[in-house]
Design a protein around this motif. Sequence first.
Motif, PDB file in Angstrom:
ATOM      1  N   TYR A  66       0.841  -1.194   0.000  1.00 38.12           N
ATOM      2  CA  TYR A  66       0.000   0.000   0.000  1.00 38.12           C
ATOM      3  C   TYR A  66       0.876   1.244   0.000  1.00 38.12           C
ATOM      4  N   PRO A  72      -6.805   6.813   2.822  1.00 32.46           N
ATOM      5  CA  PRO A  72      -6.748   6.189   1.500  1.00 32.46           C
ATOM      6  C   PRO A  72      -7.410   7.033   0.414  1.00 32.46           C
ATOM      7  N   GLU A  77      -8.190   1.731  -0.720  1.00 32.34           N
ATOM      8  CA  GLU A  77      -8.639   0.871   0.375  1.00 32.34           C
ATOM      9  C   GLU A  77      -9.226  -0.430  -0.161  1.00 32.34           C
ATOM     10  N   ASP A  78     -10.113  -0.339  -1.157  1.00 33.41           N
ATOM     11  CA  ASP A  78     -10.732  -1.538  -1.717  1.00 33.41           C
ATOM     12  C   ASP A  78      -9.695  -2.431  -2.397  1.00 33.41           C
ATOM     13  N   THR A  80      -6.537  -2.697  -1.757  1.00 32.47           N
ATOM     14  CA  THR A  80      -5.677  -3.321  -0.754  1.00 32.47           C
ATOM     15  C   THR A  80      -6.387  -4.460  -0.049  1.00 32.47           C
ATOM     16  N   ILE A 133      -6.500   1.475   7.254  1.00 34.66           N
ATOM     17  CA  ILE A 133      -7.569   0.816   6.507  1.00 34.66           C
ATOM     18  C   ILE A 133      -8.383  -0.046   7.456  1.00 34.66           C
TER      19      ILE A 133
END
Length: 220
Positions: A66, A72, A77-78, A80, A133
Amino acid sequence: MRQMAAMTPGPYLHLGGDESLSTPEVDFVRFIERVTTDAAQTGKTIIGWHEMGAATAMPRGTIGQYWSFTRPQEGAEDDTMTFVRNGGQVILSPADVAYLDMVYETGTEFGQAWAEGPTSVRESYGWKPTRIIDGIGEEQILGIEAPIWTETLHRMQDVEYMAFPRLASVMEIAWSPKADHDQHDFETFAPRAVAFSERLEAAGIGYHRAPDLPWTDAAQ
């Protein structure tokens, strides 16, 4: 990839996978799924930047790195979370606090400022890996990496200037147990960062005299 796997003793193979800005997403996903499958056949555990998380059919256990910010950005975020859902872990390198090629403060000689502007020593110390996250806690974090990209750096002295003393901040964040993160206090850390820099100087290693640290005459 077979040659690279044979040349390297470690268990990992990092494929990159970011900044494919001119590639249509359907082509990007198809390529990532194919190349990670091929790379995994070398016996290495595959790592890729978090953008590779757009592909959900990567080999199980693929690791994501990341590089977005402590807040994020743009689907990071999604993407990762794809690695975690697929049984993998995450390496955290949030650019606004852990990228060592970011300028310390406006007007410093080297570095870049695209990661939300300058990154002071105080800022590089003031973040918590488990709070970036939702759903990524201590068990999902393989480690922390502090990258330093050298397109604006020309000599080892330039690299040392950018790396130190901020690297000490990232090291303490990375190596401290989660339970200690809320106890981190910059005012306590700052004198230790100065002492660390004095030891670097004694070893002939350069560093930046960041204005947010309490330098003494002995360190000048």
